[in-house]
Motif scaffolding. Structure first.
Motif, PDB file in Angstrom:
ATOM      1  N   PRO A  97       0.832  -1.208   0.000  1.00 33.99           N
ATOM      2  CA  PRO A  97       0.000   0.000   0.000  1.00 33.99           C
ATOM      3  C   PRO A  97       0.867   1.259   0.000  1.00 33.99           C
ATOM      4  CG  PRO A  97       0.122  -0.909   2.205  1.00 33.99           C
ATOM      5  CD  PRO A  97       0.845  -1.878   1.305  1.00 33.99           C
ATOM      6  N   PRO A  98       0.302   2.400  -0.355  1.00 32.09           N
ATOM      7  CA  PRO A  98       1.092   3.639  -0.431  1.00 32.09           C
ATOM      8  C   PRO A  98       1.778   4.029   0.885  1.00 32.09           C
ATOM      9  CG  PRO A  98      -0.966   3.899  -1.622  1.00 32.09           C
ATOM     10  CD  PRO A  98      -1.061   2.594  -0.897  1.00 32.09           C
ATOM     11  N   HIS A  99       1.162   3.740   2.018  1.00 33.15           N
ATOM     12  CA  HIS A  99       1.719   4.154   3.307  1.00 33.15           C
ATOM     13  C   HIS A  99       2.628   3.091   3.912  1.00 33.15           C
ATOM     14  CE1 HIS A  99      -1.700   1.641   4.326  1.00 33.15           C
ATOM     15  NE2 HIS A  99      -1.317   1.589   5.575  1.00 33.15           N
ATOM     16  N   TRP A 100       2.988   2.076   3.157  1.00 27.66           N
ATOM     17  CA  TRP A 100       3.719   0.907   3.667  1.00 27.66           C
ATOM     18  C   TRP A 100       5.005   1.286   4.398  1.00 27.66           C
ATOM     19  CZ3 TRP A 100       7.982  -1.952   0.934  1.00 27.66           C
ATOM     20  CH2 TRP A 100       8.240  -3.204   1.526  1.00 27.66           C
ATOM     21  N   LEU A 101       5.878   2.034   3.769  1.00 32.83           N
ATOM     22  CA  LEU A 101       7.156   2.368   4.379  1.00 32.83           C
ATOM     23  C   LEU A 101       7.001   3.329   5.556  1.00 32.83           C
ATOM     24  CD1 LEU A 101       9.319   2.749   1.153  1.00 32.83           C
ATOM     25  CD2 LEU A 101       9.343   0.849   2.782  1.00 32.83           C
ATOM     26  N   LEU A 102       6.159   4.319   5.419  1.00 30.25           N
ATOM     27  CA  LEU A 102       5.960   5.266   6.511  1.00 30.25           C
ATOM     28  C   LEU A 102       5.385   4.583   7.735  1.00 30.25           C
ATOM     29  CD1 LEU A 102       4.666   8.455   4.652  1.00 30.25           C
ATOM     30  CD2 LEU A 102       6.886   8.113   5.774  1.00 30.25           C
ATOM     31  N   TRP A 103       4.492   3.619   7.515  1.00 29.37           N
ATOM     32  CA  TRP A 103       3.896   2.914   8.642  1.00 29.37           C
ATOM     33  C   TRP A 103       4.947   2.069   9.347  1.00 29.37           C
ATOM     34  CZ3 TRP A 103      -0.934   3.370  10.743  1.00 29.37           C
ATOM     35  CH2 TRP A 103      -1.257   2.452  11.741  1.00 29.37           C
ATOM     36  N   GLN A 104       5.812   1.389   8.598  1.00 28.83           N
ATOM     37  CA  GLN A 104       6.857   0.593   9.232  1.00 28.83           C
ATOM     38  C   GLN A 104       7.725   1.458  10.137  1.00 28.83           C
ATOM     39  OE1 GLN A 104       9.226  -1.780   6.576  1.00 28.83           O
ATOM     40  NE2 GLN A 104       7.566  -3.169   6.078  1.00 28.83           N
ATOM     41  N   ILE A 105       8.155   2.601   9.629  1.00 29.51           N
ATOM     42  CA  ILE A 105       9.007   3.489  10.419  1.00 29.51           C
ATOM     43  C   ILE A 105       8.255   4.023  11.633  1.00 29.51           C
ATOM     44  CG2 ILE A 105      10.343   5.629  10.395  1.00 29.51           C
ATOM     45  CD1 ILE A 105      11.545   3.301   8.753  1.00 29.51           C
ATOM     46  N   ALA A 106       6.977   4.355  11.451  1.00 26.99           N
ATOM     47  CA  ALA A 106       6.185   4.944  12.534  1.00 26.99           C
ATOM     48  C   ALA A 106       5.961   3.977  13.688  1.00 26.99           C
ATOM     49  CB  ALA A 106       4.838   5.428  11.990  1.00 26.99           C
ATOM     50  N   CYS A 107       6.076   2.675  13.438  1.00 26.77           N
ATOM     51  CA  CYS A 107       5.866   1.693  14.506  1.00 26.77           C
ATOM     52  C   CYS A 107       6.927   1.805  15.595  1.00 26.77           C
ATOM     53  CB  CYS A 107       5.868   0.278  13.929  1.00 26.77           C
ATOM     54  SG  CYS A 107       4.351  -0.160  13.023  1.00 26.77           S
ATOM     55  N   GLY A 108       8.096   2.352  15.273  1.00 33.01           N
ATOM     56  CA  GLY A 108       9.134   2.556  16.266  1.00 33.01           C
ATOM     57  C   GLY A 108       9.669   1.278  16.878  1.00 33.01           C
ATOM     58  N   ALA A 109       9.700   0.193  16.094  1.00 29.16           N
ATOM     59  CA  ALA A 109      10.132  -1.111  16.596  1.00 29.16           C
ATOM     60  C   ALA A 109      11.428  -1.534  15.935  1.00 29.16           C
ATOM     61  CB  ALA A 109       9.035  -2.148  16.336  1.00 29.16           C
ATOM     62  N   ASP A 110      12.024  -2.610  16.464  1.00 35.32           N
ATOM     63  CA  ASP A 110      13.205  -3.183  15.828  1.00 35.32           C
ATOM     64  C   ASP A 110      12.830  -3.935  14.556  1.00 35.32           C
ATOM     65  OD1 ASP A 110      15.178  -2.429  17.795  1.00 35.32           O
ATOM     66  OD2 ASP A 110      14.279  -3.917  19.121  1.00 35.32           O
ATOM     67  N   ALA A 111      11.629  -4.502  14.545  1.00 34.98           N
ATOM     68  CA  ALA A 111      11.129  -5.197  13.356  1.00 34.98           C
ATOM     69  C   ALA A 111       9.616  -5.053  13.312  1.00 34.98           C
ATOM     70  CB  ALA A 111      11.518  -6.672  13.373  1.00 34.98           C
ATOM     71  N   VAL A 112       9.079  -5.059  12.104  1.00 33.17           N
ATOM     72  CA  VAL A 112       7.644  -4.898  11.902  1.00 33.17           C
ATOM     73  C   VAL A 112       7.138  -6.058  11.055  1.00 33.17           C
ATOM     74  CG1 VAL A 112       5.820  -3.441  10.954  1.00 33.17           C
ATOM     75  CG2 VAL A 112       7.807  -2.387  12.054  1.00 33.17           C
ATOM     76  N   CYS A 113       6.182  -6.808  11.600  1.00 38.29           N
ATOM     77  CA  CYS A 113       5.527  -7.892  10.870  1.00 38.29           C
ATOM     78  C   CYS A 113       4.111  -7.450  10.515  1.00 38.29           C
ATOM     79  CB  CYS A 113       5.474  -9.162  11.713  1.00 38.29           C
ATOM     80  SG  CYS A 113       7.078  -9.904  12.062  1.00 38.29           S
ATOM     81  N   GLY A 114       3.856  -7.291   9.212  1.00 39.38           N
ATOM     82  CA  GLY A 114       2.530  -6.889   8.763  1.00 39.38           C
ATOM     83  C   GLY A 114       1.742  -8.080   8.247  1.00 39.38           C
ATOM     84  N   ILE A 115       0.525  -7.826   7.863  1.00 40.33           N
ATOM     85  CA  ILE A 115      -0.344  -8.879   7.360  1.00 40.33           C
ATOM     86  C   ILE A 115      -0.438  -8.809   5.840  1.00 40.33           C
ATOM     87  CG2 ILE A 115      -1.689  -9.010   9.487  1.00 40.33           C
ATOM     88  CD1 ILE A 115      -3.877  -7.347   8.051  1.00 40.33           C
ATOM     89  N   VAL A 116      -1.047  -9.840   5.252  1.00 42.94           N
ATOM     90  CA  VAL A 116      -1.288  -9.865   3.810  1.00 42.94           C
ATOM     91  C   VAL A 116      -2.752 -10.186   3.559  1.00 42.94           C
ATOM     92  CG1 VAL A 116       1.080 -10.618   3.326  1.00 42.94           C
ATOM     93  CG2 VAL A 116      -0.745 -12.328   3.540  1.00 42.94           C
ATOM     94  N   HIS A 117      -3.192  -9.892   2.356  1.00 41.40           N
ATOM     95  CA  HIS A 117      -4.542 -10.283   1.931  1.00 41.40           C
ATOM     96  C   HIS A 117      -4.492 -10.697   0.470  1.00 41.40           C
ATOM     97  CE1 HIS A 117      -4.289  -6.021   0.725  1.00 41.40           C
ATOM     98  NE2 HIS A 117      -5.145  -6.334  -0.242  1.00 41.40           N
ATOM     99  N   VAL A 118      -5.436 -11.525   0.082  1.00 43.54           N
ATOM    100  CA  VAL A 118      -5.525 -11.991  -1.299  1.00 43.54           C
ATOM    101  C   VAL A 118      -6.584 -11.155  -2.001  1.00 43.54           C
ATOM    102  CG1 VAL A 118      -6.061 -13.938  -2.809  1.00 43.54           C
ATOM    103  CG2 VAL A 118      -4.836 -14.326  -0.661  1.00 43.54           C
ATOM    104  N   GLN A 119      -6.189 -10.471  -3.075  1.00 43.92           N
ATOM    105  CA  GLN A 119      -7.143  -9.648  -3.813  1.00 43.92           C
ATOM    106  C   GLN A 119      -7.933 -10.466  -4.819  1.00 43.92           C
ATOM    107  OE1 GLN A 119      -5.094  -6.251  -5.555  1.00 43.92           O
ATOM    108  NE2 GLN A 119      -5.941  -4.913  -3.995  1.00 43.92           N
ATOM    109  N   ARG A 120      -7.257 -11.335  -5.522  1.00 49.29           N
ATOM    110  CA  ARG A 120      -7.914 -12.124  -6.566  1.00 49.29           C
ATOM    111  C   ARG A 120      -7.631 -13.604  -6.303  1.00 49.29           C
ATOM    112  NH1 ARG A 120      -5.842 -11.607 -11.441  1.00 49.29           N
ATOM    113  NH2 ARG A 120      -7.768 -11.876 -12.602  1.00 49.29           N
ATOM    114  N   TRP A 121      -8.696 -14.336  -5.972  1.00 46.24           N
ATOM    115  CA  TRP A 121      -8.551 -15.748  -5.632  1.00 46.24           C
ATOM    116  C   TRP A 121      -8.530 -16.591  -6.902  1.00 46.24           C
ATOM    117  CZ3 TRP A 121      -7.667 -18.200  -1.033  1.00 46.24           C
ATOM    118  CH2 TRP A 121      -7.684 -17.396   0.116  1.00 46.24           C
ATOM    119  N   GLN A 122      -7.409 -16.560  -7.572  1.00 44.63           N
ATOM    120  CA  GLN A 122      -7.216 -17.402  -8.750  1.00 44.63           C
ATOM    121  C   GLN A 122      -5.926 -18.184  -8.569  1.00 44.63           C
ATOM    122  OE1 GLN A 122      -7.308 -14.830 -12.145  1.00 44.63           O
ATOM    123  NE2 GLN A 122      -9.519 -14.664 -12.152  1.00 44.63           N
ATOM    124  N   PRO A 123      -5.907 -19.483  -8.910  1.00 44.85           N
ATOM    125  CA  PRO A 123      -6.958 -20.261  -9.578  1.00 44.85           C
ATOM    126  C   PRO A 123      -7.997 -20.853  -8.636  1.00 44.85           C
ATOM    127  CG  PRO A 123      -5.060 -21.639  -9.240  1.00 44.85           C
ATOM    128  CD  PRO A 123      -4.694 -20.283  -8.685  1.00 44.85           C
TER     129      PRO A 123
END
Length: 223
Positions: A97-123
């Motif tokens: 997403p557009p805010h991906w990098l800014l959000w990682q930095i804003a977390c203020g952590a040593d590491a950031v684990c984000g989530i994922v989602h599936v947009q198109r369920w193919q096949p």
């Protein structure tokens, strides 16, 4: 400097969309005063992945391993040499997403684990499979999912634990486990979700695509 590291093995079909999204996130971070560099690690690519990366004006590194752990490790080493203080990782078949990098930095952590989602369920066209997947996925803060497609780590913490191990699969999980053992602060956030591919021809055995296959087999066995 924020470094974005993207391993790619014959990803010509998807790499362009990935890079277009990463460049938007990079521009947002740069507008906030950060320097951002993007590196595609071309791991034994025999297609036009290299040409696509060049067309997008990003850096490339060629290796001959066909091993995602080695690719991420080599990419991190290159960017650390260039002065990176934050390593942001995604996959060539994913879109941040557009805010991906800014959000990682804003977390203020040593590491950031984000989530994922599936947009198109193919096949995968089975709605029951999609419901089964969503019932087991924790799309919330304080989740415990680890995805190489949505991962960030401070360079100091990364180097302290020896970085990514050269594993064919789950190199991301190993890194986070090593960081936790070292006492690093991990942010488990749902604040930035990365769109990933539900492909069945996953490049890393035992990765996300194989997980979906296992769910499909489980769901089929219960019918």
């Amino acid at each position: 400097m924020i470094a974005v590291i993207i391993p790619a093995h014959n990803e010509a079909r998807r790499l362009g969309r990935c890079l277009a999204a990463v460049k938007i996130a990079a521009r947002e971070a740069e507008a906030a005063g950060h320097q951002v560099e993007i590196l595609v690690v071309l791991d034994r690519c025999g297609d036009s992945s290299a040409a696509i990366a060049r067309r997008h004006g990003v850096q490339t590194l060629e290796i001959d391993a066909q091993n995602v752990g080695q690719a991420r490790r080599a990419g991190a080493a290159r960017m650390l040499e260039r002065g990176a203080n934050w390593l942001a990782c995604t996959d060539a078949d994913s879109r941040v997403p557009p805010h991906w990098l800014l959000w990682q930095i804003a977390c203020g952590a040593d590491a950031v684990c984000g989530i994922v989602h599936v947009q198109r369920w193919q096949p995968w066209q089975n709605s029951q499979l999609r419901r089964l997947y969503r019932s087991r996925y924790q799309a919330r803060d304080d989740h415990r999912h680890i995805h190489g497609a949505n991962l960030g780590v401070c360079a100091i913490a990364y180097q302290r634990v020896g970085g990514f191990q050269p594993l064919a699969v789950h190199e991301d999980v190993q890194l986070i486990n090593d960081l936790q053992a070292s006492g690093a602060h991990i942010a488990w956030t749902a604040g930035h979700s990365v769109a990933t591919d539900s492909r069945s021809d996953s490049r890393a055995r035992g990765g996300f695509g194989d997980y979906l296959k296992e769910l499909a087999e489980e769901q089929h066995a219960t019918i």
